[in-house]
Design an enzyme around this catalytic site. Structure first.
Site, PDB file in Angstrom:
ATOM      1  N   LYS A   1      -2.617 -32.415  22.865  1.00  0.00           N
ATOM      2  CA  LYS A   1      -2.002 -31.311  22.122  1.00  0.00           C
ATOM      3  C   LYS A   1      -1.559 -31.752  20.735  1.00  0.00           C
ATOM      4  CE  LYS A   1      -1.005 -28.036  25.713  1.00  0.00           C
ATOM      5  NZ  LYS A   1      -0.119 -27.097  26.365  1.00  0.00           N
TER       6      LYS A   1
ATOM      7  N   LYS B   1     -12.811 -29.350  29.594  1.00  0.00           N
ATOM      8  CA  LYS B   1     -12.264 -28.358  30.528  1.00  0.00           C
ATOM      9  C   LYS B   1     -12.129 -26.996  29.845  1.00  0.00           C
ATOM     10  CE  LYS B   1      -7.344 -28.430  29.930  1.00  0.00           C
ATOM     11  NZ  LYS B   1      -6.072 -28.080  30.398  1.00  0.00           N
TER      12      LYS B   1
ATOM     13  N   LYS C   1      -7.911 -22.214  26.673  1.00  0.00           N
ATOM     14  CA  LYS C   1      -7.840 -21.097  25.720  1.00  0.00           C
ATOM     15  C   LYS C   1      -7.991 -21.563  24.276  1.00  0.00           C
ATOM     16  CE  LYS C   1      -2.874 -21.256  25.607  1.00  0.00           C
ATOM     17  NZ  LYS C   1      -2.751 -22.416  26.454  1.00  0.00           N
TER      18      LYS C   1
HETATM   19  P1  ADP Z   1      -4.085 -23.974  29.386  1.00  0.00           P
HETATM   20  O1  ADP Z   1      -4.585 -25.310  29.865  1.00  0.00           O
HETATM   21  O2  ADP Z   1      -5.146 -22.980  29.173  1.00  0.00           O
HETATM   22  O3  ADP Z   1      -3.114 -24.106  28.259  1.00  0.00           O
HETATM   23  P2  ADP Z   1      -1.850 -23.851  31.210  1.00  0.00           P
HETATM   24  O4  ADP Z   1      -1.498 -25.207  30.712  1.00  0.00           O
HETATM   25  O5  ADP Z   1      -0.807 -22.793  31.046  1.00  0.00           O
HETATM   26  O6  ADP Z   1      -3.224 -23.379  30.583  1.00  0.00           O
HETATM   27  O7  ADP Z   1      -2.241 -23.966  32.742  1.00  0.00           O
HETATM   28  C1  ADP Z   1      -1.781 -23.174  33.797  1.00  0.00           C
HETATM   29  C2  ADP Z   1      -2.340 -23.694  35.111  1.00  0.00           C
HETATM   30  O8  ADP Z   1      -3.762 -23.586  35.080  1.00  0.00           O
HETATM   31  C3  ADP Z   1      -2.031 -25.172  35.391  1.00  0.00           C
HETATM   32  O9  ADP Z   1      -1.774 -25.358  36.768  1.00  0.00           O
HETATM   33  C4  ADP Z   1      -3.288 -25.873  34.974  1.00  0.00           C
HETATM   34  O10 ADP Z   1      -3.470 -27.093  35.654  1.00  0.00           O
HETATM   35  C5  ADP Z   1      -4.346 -24.849  35.370  1.00  0.00           C
HETATM   36  N1  ADP Z   1      -5.559 -24.983  34.552  1.00  0.00           N
HETATM   37  C6  ADP Z   1      -5.658 -24.853  33.204  1.00  0.00           C
HETATM   38  N2  ADP Z   1      -6.940 -25.023  32.791  1.00  0.00           N
HETATM   39  C7  ADP Z   1      -7.660 -25.279  33.920  1.00  0.00           C
HETATM   40  C8  ADP Z   1      -9.053 -25.530  34.174  1.00  0.00           C
HETATM   41  N3  ADP Z   1      -9.940 -25.551  33.189  1.00  0.00           N
HETATM   42  N4  ADP Z   1      -9.442 -25.736  35.457  1.00  0.00           N
HETATM   43  C9  ADP Z   1      -8.553 -25.690  36.482  1.00  0.00           C
HETATM   44  N5  ADP Z   1      -7.242 -25.463  36.307  1.00  0.00           N
HETATM   45  C10 ADP Z   1      -6.782 -25.252  35.051  1.00  0.00           C
END
Ligand code: ADP
Ligand code: TRP
Length: 327
Positions: A114, A195, A198
């Site tokens: 990040k 991965k 967003k």
């Molecule tokens: P982002 O990674 O999009 O910022 P968050 O950090 O808010 O989203 O993640 C919310 C939940 O979704 C967490 O438990 C995270 O581990 C899961 N998560 C985020 N991206 C993925 C992914 N590509 N595959 C599986 N789980 C994910």
């Protein structure tokens, strides 16, 4: 007594398929299993570590709450609350700050990633993020924490901090264990080595994308020059990722999906996948829209959850203060 299970998601924008398959869908299944005493919250304080406009924040919070409910989280079965409404969360985070070694936090992959993504806003909250996350979890004696793979490192730190606190100040907290889904790391559609996130919206399916957008994203998803719908992470990372999505949403196994599309080309498979995703979320979208039409009802749900959560959290923080010798 049933074990406690707790998790949260940050309200940072729109929920994507990675969040859904890695986290939310599993929250619902775990809730409905009836095996746990469940807590699910909106990690709004965590979300302040990313750039945001205050006028958008309340919408993002309500949108995520509507996603929780549309997906099937149920306030009659689970305590659903908002992190910033629980003062003890932030109090405990401060206390945990004082036992966290700087070096441990510096190793966190998410902080490093990040810091690159938002180079002009490397704030201390981004650095101490896993400490607040630890407070979220151990304040409620959570035995299990369902998350995607990217959060495992944070939970390892939570376990370390819990052991350290208990050793130094007497047994107070339970060591939490992560729970992964079948899809702990969904990959980006247009870059299957990364991965789904967003921060790369093109490679990302949002739960409330329109059917036309979903179709376009799936049809243009990166694949390889082969023709066989076959799972092979090394040679066919893109198609393997799509098979994973198909399997998860249709509740089939990988072999079953390969069999279903034996002899079909990528285009046929992709069309079926786009239809499957659209079908899966069409009900979700409708429910979400209805829920968002009555924000006062949504607020009533979290008011109730906040009350329950505060009761538990306040009792625990008082115990912690006792252990520390605070008056
Ligand atoms: P982002 O990674 O999009 O910022 P968050 O950090 O808010 O989203 O993640 C919310 C939940 O979704 C967490 O438990 C995270 O581990 C899961 N998560 C985020 N991206 C993925 C992914 N590509 N595959 C599986 N789980 C994910
Ligand atoms: N850190 C999680 C994420 O980025 C969100 C989160 C905050 C969380 N506190 C938590 C998840 C406690 C599980 C338990 O997705």
């Amino acid at each position: 007594m049933k074990p406690n299970l707790l998790s949260g998601i940050q309200p940072t924008g729109r929920l994507h398929l990675g969040n859904y398959l890695g986290a939310l869908d599993n929250f619902v299944k775990l809730q409905n299993s009836g095996r746990y005493n469940c807590f699910f919250f909106i990690a709004d304080l965590h979300s302040l570590t990313e750039d945001f406009k205050p006028k958008d924040k309340s919408k993002q919070i309500l949108s995520l709450l509507a996603d929780y409910l549309a997906a099937g989280l149920n306030p009659k079965k689970s305590t659903i609350f908002i992190q910033s409404h629980i003062p003890a969360n932030s109090e405990l985070a401060w206390i945990l700050n004082t036992i966290t070694p700087f070096g441990e936090l510096s190793r966190m992959t998410q902080f490093k990633d990040k810091s690159k993504d938002q180079a002009s806003n490397i704030n201390i909250g981004l650095f101490s993020y896993p400490i607040l996350m630890t407070a979220d979890v151990i304040l409620y004696d959570a035995n299990f924490v369902p998350v995607g793979e990217d959060q495992i490192q944070h939970l390892e730190l939570s376990r370390t901090l819990t052991r350290k606190f208990n050793k130094r100040f007497g047994k107070t907290f339970i060591e939490p264990q992560p729970l992964l889904t079948e899809v702990p790391r969904l990959m980006s559609l247009n870059n299957p080595d990364k991965k789904m996130s967003k921060s790369q919206p093109q490679g990302c399916i949002f739960v409330d994308d329109s059917p036309a957008t979903i179709k376009k994203k799936i049809m243009t998803a990166t694949t390889d020059s082969g023709i066989e719908v076959k799972y092979d992470l090394k040679k066919k990372a893109g198609i393997s990722n799509l098979i994973t999505i198909y399997a998860a949403l249709s509740e089939k196994n990988i072999k079953g999906v390969e069999k279903e599309f034996k002899g079909e080309n990528y285009s046929v498979f992709k069309k079926s996948l786009a239809n499957l995703i659209n079908q899966h979320f069409s009900d979700h979208r409708k429910k979400k829209k209805q829920l968002l039409a009555s924000p006062s009802k949504l607020k009533r749900i979290t008011n109730q959850g906040d009350k329950k959560a505060n009761k538990i959290a306040n009792a625990k923080i008082n115990k912690v203060k006792d252990q520390l010798g605070l008056l």
